[in-house]
Design an enzyme around this catalytic site. Sequence first.
Site, mmCIF file in Angstrom:
data_model
loop_
_atom_site.group_PDB
_atom_site.id
_atom_site.type_symbol
_atom_site.label_atom_id
_atom_site.label_comp_id
_atom_site.label_asym_id
_atom_site.label_seq_id
_atom_site.Cartn_x
_atom_site.Cartn_y
_atom_site.Cartn_z
ATOM 1 N N GLY A 363 0.834 -1.198 0.000
ATOM 2 C CA GLY A 363 0.000 0.000 0.000
ATOM 3 C C GLY A 363 0.866 1.243 0.000
ATOM 4 N N GLY A 365 1.311 4.959 1.997
ATOM 5 C CA GLY A 365 0.949 5.818 3.115
ATOM 6 C C GLY A 365 1.166 7.265 2.754
ATOM 7 C CB ALA A 366 0.726 10.340 4.776
ATOM 8 C CG PHE A 367 4.847 11.536 4.951
ATOM 9 C CD1 PHE A 367 5.172 12.747 4.382
ATOM 10 C CD2 PHE A 367 3.843 11.498 5.896
ATOM 11 C CE1 PHE A 367 4.534 13.900 4.750
ATOM 12 C CE2 PHE A 367 3.199 12.654 6.287
ATOM 13 C CZ PHE A 367 3.539 13.867 5.703
ATOM 14 N N GLY A 368 5.130 7.458 2.242
ATOM 15 C CA GLY A 368 5.956 6.382 1.720
ATOM 16 C C GLY A 368 5.149 5.205 1.224
ATOM 17 C CB VAL A 370 3.744 -0.234 3.087
ATOM 18 C CG1 VAL A 370 4.033 -1.362 4.071
ATOM 19 C CG2 VAL A 370 3.527 1.071 3.839
ATOM 20 C CE LYS A 385 5.375 5.607 6.075
ATOM 21 N NZ LYS A 385 4.680 6.281 7.198
ATOM 22 C CG ASP A 482 -3.798 10.510 8.457
ATOM 23 O OD1 ASP A 482 -4.932 10.919 8.126
ATOM 24 O OD2 ASP A 482 -3.010 9.989 7.660
#
Length: 676
Positions: A363, A365-368, A370, A385, A482
């Site tokens: 998936g 994420g907001a900053f990377g 995974v 991540k 978040d």
Amino acid sequence: MNLPPRKLLVFLSFFFFLECLILPTTLAGNLKFDFPSFTLRNLTLLGDSYLRNGVVGLTRELGVPSSSSGSVICNTPITFFDPETNITASFSTRFSFSINNINPNSYGDGLTFFLSPDNQTLGSPGGYLGLVNSSQLTKNKFVAVEIDTRLDSHFDDPNEHHVGLDIDSLNSIKTADPTLRGIDLKSGNLITAWIDYKNDQKNLNVSMSYSSFKPAKPILSVKIDLSSYLKEFMYVGFSASTEGSTELHLIEDWSFQTFGFRPARPRFHPHNVSDNSVTVTPVIPVSNSTNKHHNNLGLGLVIAGPAFFCIVFVVFGWVSVKKWKETKTDKSFKPELLTGPREFSYKELKSATKGFHSSRILGHGAFGTVYKAFFLGSGTISAVKRSKHTHEGKTEFLAELSIIASLRHKNLVQLQGWCAEKGELLLVYEFMPNGSLDEVLYQEPEQGMLLKWSQRYNIAMGTASVLTYLHQECEQQVIHRDIKTSNILLDGNFNPRLGDFGLARLMEHDKSPVSTLTAGTMGYLAPEYLQFGKATEKTDVFSYGVVILEVACGRRPIEKEPNSQKMVNLVDWVWGLYSEGKLIEAADKRLNGEFKEEEMRKLLLVGLSCANPDCMERPLMRRVLQILNGEAELLVVPKMKPCLTFSCSIPLSLEEIVSDSEEQTTASPLYELKIA
């Protein structure tokens, strides 16, 4: 120690030369630690345990009777058996505890000090003392001293006030009554306990006192050989439980030590010696021809030795300089990282993720991104991540690392390690086999498993528990910022684990938190956060309210109406049904009515309470947890959704509201936003 390259080479070369002569032994060593007060750096908190003002609480601190269990475990595995010498360690521990209760008529159940081969030991509430699972009585292995405050006939307790030695079972091998020595376990006073096991005497003693002086006679003395139960590595800790009571179990300080292992001695070459003796080779006369041969051999060694050493010196020096340069390059970065989690090599993570191949992506994420990682050596699976080493990426990386590494809760994703090489930042997490909540929640029944109602209610409770911990039970309050279904991961038993702390901010309790950046995901953001950009625990509560409405209704926070382009806000939709007296109609239709109506109604009303536009009317997460546990009454929810009106200039285009993306969009002009 900072040395110039030339001195570093001399030092390392000399060290290398000594290493060639002397090799240290690998014998087990005695260990000692002392915690005058506690911090999260050295402990793992499981279940309902918490840390406040340097004191560990093992069960919930509530004004109403509850059922609770918790444990705290020292992170360091301790050597209790040395297979090389076949020696089992003796040990000694001292700790100060108190058992208090605001209701003298609802005592129970007690606490334990335990040794276990497992660092995740957590049992059931009630008479199981947080040490044994009620459904799997023989699952957890342990040696424990129980301090029991309730008579439980299932475990042959002698009375409601005793101390006992337990091995793999709560049926004590031997018990004693501390009141015979003037110790009242339920007094609420601070009691100091000493537990001493001497392996050579095969004896375990338990002593207690109201003072810091150890009594001459123990309360409990047991003749027992623990060598067959003490494994090579064990973990030590405490557990406690309650069942329908308000009993508090507090540990204020703790020291522990092992002894009895032989001190390690150096091994000298060329002799292969034991740890207890050095073999001396006798002088044997030899012939002249042999001496001549040895002289020639010695001359050859004199010539070849320095040449060989020079080659080793050059090679080792080159490697040392290279390492020194790499250390200098990362000098400004690595000191900022915590020493707790393991540092992985980039090569190791690249191999485990198949070169960060797209087929391994779990998936974004907001900053990377995974990735799924397979570590062939250990046979384990993790989640990695990956974010680029930019200024913003580094800031978020350090935020996530420093926060996650210091937190311990059963509903948090466990951080296993990190890596900062090749201009990249990587975090290694425990792998969650069932993915994220949003992936599972919005699967169609024919495409995958539909979450049952019991699983959904457990997810709501687990998420409430971890937010209670972050907001009110940490030494330093954590605002996640978040909370959403994609950041709630599910383990193998569909228990929730909160992750993605890249947006979290640490703050002292009772301080006014101010965020300079509005961050998060549209649909989950509280109205005051959109207006003022200030993240507080109440903004997390709002997001939680949206999440549990999703869990109950099976609908996304903002979605299009069927056969229409009209956008529907989930909170507005549920509140509308509530005002019409049709609240239960909001339940996920895919459940086909297979849920407890009382629990469904409770979850929907708690969701509306948390998603109240007026932040002052939202409950604290502790109150939410109490309501879901049936330990507090529901809050009164107004039939009509409260209305707030204010002006703002925030980007709220249709595309941004619908999208779950974190990318910025063009800001729209100043307008009036009405939250109704």
